[in-house]
Scaffold this active site. Structure first.
Site, short mmCIF file in Angstrom:
data_model
loop_
_atom_site.label_atom_id
_atom_site.label_comp_id
_atom_site.label_asym_id
_atom_site.label_seq_id
_atom_site.Cartn_x
_atom_site.Cartn_y
_atom_site.Cartn_z
N TYR A 182 102.77 -20.97 -45.38
CA TYR A 182 101.44 -20.79 -44.81
C TYR A 182 101.56 -20.44 -43.33
CZ TYR A 182 96.44 -21.72 -44.10
OH TYR A 182 95.10 -21.62 -43.79
N TRP A 188 91.79 -15.12 -39.82
CA TRP A 188 92.36 -16.35 -40.39
C TRP A 188 91.31 -17.42 -40.17
CZ3 TRP A 188 96.78 -19.75 -38.06
CH2 TRP A 188 97.15 -20.73 -39.01
N SER A 225 88.30 -12.28 -56.40
CA SER A 225 88.82 -13.48 -55.75
C SER A 225 87.68 -14.40 -55.36
CB SER A 225 89.63 -13.10 -54.51
OG SER A 225 88.76 -12.55 -53.52
N GLY A 226 88.02 -15.60 -54.90
CA GLY A 226 86.99 -16.53 -54.47
C GLY A 226 86.16 -15.98 -53.32
N VAL A 227 86.82 -15.39 -52.33
CA VAL A 227 86.10 -14.79 -51.21
C VAL A 227 85.29 -13.58 -51.69
CG1 VAL A 227 86.34 -13.56 -49.02
CG2 VAL A 227 87.73 -15.58 -49.48
N GLY A 257 93.81 -11.31 -46.06
CA GLY A 257 94.79 -11.77 -47.05
C GLY A 257 95.79 -10.66 -47.33
#
Length: 327
Positions: free
Chosen positions: A53, A264, A152-154, A239
Site C-alpha cells: 500500500y 489518494w 468497481s466500488g468507486v 487506481g
C-alpha cells in the site's frame, strides 16, 4: 476483552492475519469507545497487509480502513457524542476490531436509522467518487463524465452520485455481462473497455464535450480515456488495477492540452479539516440513508471466519463487497 484481527508481519492476508484478544482500557478525556459492527474488505486493506500500500504498515497492526458501529462509552470530557450514537471512524486504519477507542474528533455521527452495512462502506468509495466529481473540473448538470472500472466500488458510487446531480456518465467495463446492471444503476452508456468500445463511445457522443475522465486502471485503458477527452480536459487517476504504468502520448499533451491529476483519498482525509470533511460527508450520508447510494454486498462473514472472508475478497467475479461482521 475484545477481539480484533492483527498481523505481525506483512504477507498474504489469509496467511498472516490472526484473531487475537486484547483488553479494554478505561477511557480518559475526549476518548470514545465504539462497538464496531460491520467492516468491508477493500483492496486497500489487502494491500496494506501485503505491504504494497502507499502507506507502510508497521506490524503488529490492526487493518481496516472503514467500518460502522455504535458508541458504547464516552470519556468525561466528550461533548459531541453519546452512548448509542451511530458513527463511522475517520482513522486511516484499525477498523477490524470489535471495539475501537479514539478521540471523539475521529468519528463522524450518522443518522440513527441508517443501514449499518451500507454505512460501513461510506467513507472510502462514495467519498472518492464525490471528490472525483467535485474537486477537479466544474461539471454541471447535463454534462458528461467518462470512467473506466465502472463496475468497481468507486465506479458504481460515481454512477449513482452523478445521476443524483444530473451529470451523465460514459462507462467502460471489461465484461459484457456487467452492462445491464450498470445501466439499471443509472449509467447513461456502458461500453466494453477496448478499441471497439472507444469507437462506439465516440460515435454516440458526436460533438458532445467531455472535460473529466476518471482512471482506476492505467495502461491502454487510460490512453483510451485520454483519447475520448475533449481538448483541455482532465484525467484523474486514483487506481492502477492493470498494474501498468500511465503512459501519455505526446499528442494528448501538445495538441489537446490535457491536464493530469492524481488522487489518494487517504491523504485527503489526513489533510482535511473538520469543516471540509463535514461538507463532503453530509450530502453522502443523506444519499446513503435515503437509498440513493447502494453498495452491492457479496457475502457477510463473522469475524471468526475471517480467512474465508479474505479468500472470497481475493476472488474475481464477486457480486459485491465482502463484509466482516465484527460483533
Amino acid at each position: 476483552m475484545s477481539l480484533c484481527l492483527s498481523f505481525s508481519k506483512t504477507g498474504n492476508p489469509a496467511d498472516v492475519l490472526e484473531l487475537i484478544e486484547r483488553p479494554l482500557a478505561p477511557l480518559t478525556g475526549h476518548e470514545v469507545r465504539v462497538h464496531m459492527r460491520y467492516a468491508p474488505i477493500n483492496p486497500a486493506d489487502l494491500n496494506f497487509i501485503e505491504g504494497t500500500y502507499g502507506r507502510a504498515a508497521h506490524p503488529p497492526a490492526v487493518p481496516g480502513h472503514e467500518a460502522c458501529g455504535e458508541v458504547e462509552e464516552v470519556g468525561p470530557l466528550v461533548t459531541s457524542l453519546q452512548k448509542g450514537d451511530v458513527v463511522i471512524p475517520l482513522l486511516g486504519t484499525g477498523c477490524w476490531s470489535q471495539h475501537l477507542t479514539a478521540a471523539e474528533l475521529h468519528f463522524a455521527k450518522l443518522p440513527p436509522g441508517i443501514d449499518r452495512v451500507q454505512a460501513a462502506m461510506l467513507r472510502v468509495n462514495p467519498v472518492t467518487a464525490w471528490h472525483l466529481l467535485k474537486k477537479y473540473v466544474p461539471v454541471t448538470e447535463g454534462e458528461w463524465v467518462a470512467q473506466n472500472a465502472a463496475n468497481s466500488g468507486v465506479g458504481r458510487a460515481l454512477i449513482q452520485i452523478a445521476k443524483g446531480l444530473g451529470i451523465r456518465t460514459v462507462n467502460f467495463v471489461r465484461r459484457a455481462e456487467l452492462i445491464p446492471e450498470l445501466l439499471a444503476l443509472g449509467a447513461d452508456f456502458v461500453f466494453i473497455d477496448d478499441e471497439g468500445g472507444l469507437a462506439a463511445a465516440k460515435q454516440m457522443l458526436k460533438d458532445e464535450k467531455i472535460t473529466l475522465a476518471t482512471n482506476a486502471v492505467g495502461g491502454d485503458s487510460a490512453i483510451r480515456l485520454m483519447d475520448l477527452l475533449s481538448p483541455g480536459g482532465s484525467l484523474v487517476t486514483y487506481g492502477a488495477m492493470s498494474r501498468r504504468s500511465l503512459k501519455v502520448p505526446n499528442k494528448f499533451l501538445i495538441f489537446k492540452n490535457l491536464q493530469l491529476h492524481g488522487l489518494w483519498i487517504s491523504r485527503w482525509f489526513e489533510e482535511s479539516g473538520t469543516a471540509e470533511l463535514a461538507e463532503v460527508l453530509e450530502p453522502l450520508t443523506k444519499m446513503v440513508a435515503h437509498g440513493e447510494i447502494v453498495t452491492a454486498v457479496d457475502e457477510i462473514f463473522p469475524i471468526t471466519d475471517f480467512r474465508k472472508a479474505i479468500l472470497r475478497a481475493q476472488e474475481g467475479g464477486r457480486s459485491g463487497k465482502v463484509i466482516l461482521d465484527l460483533a
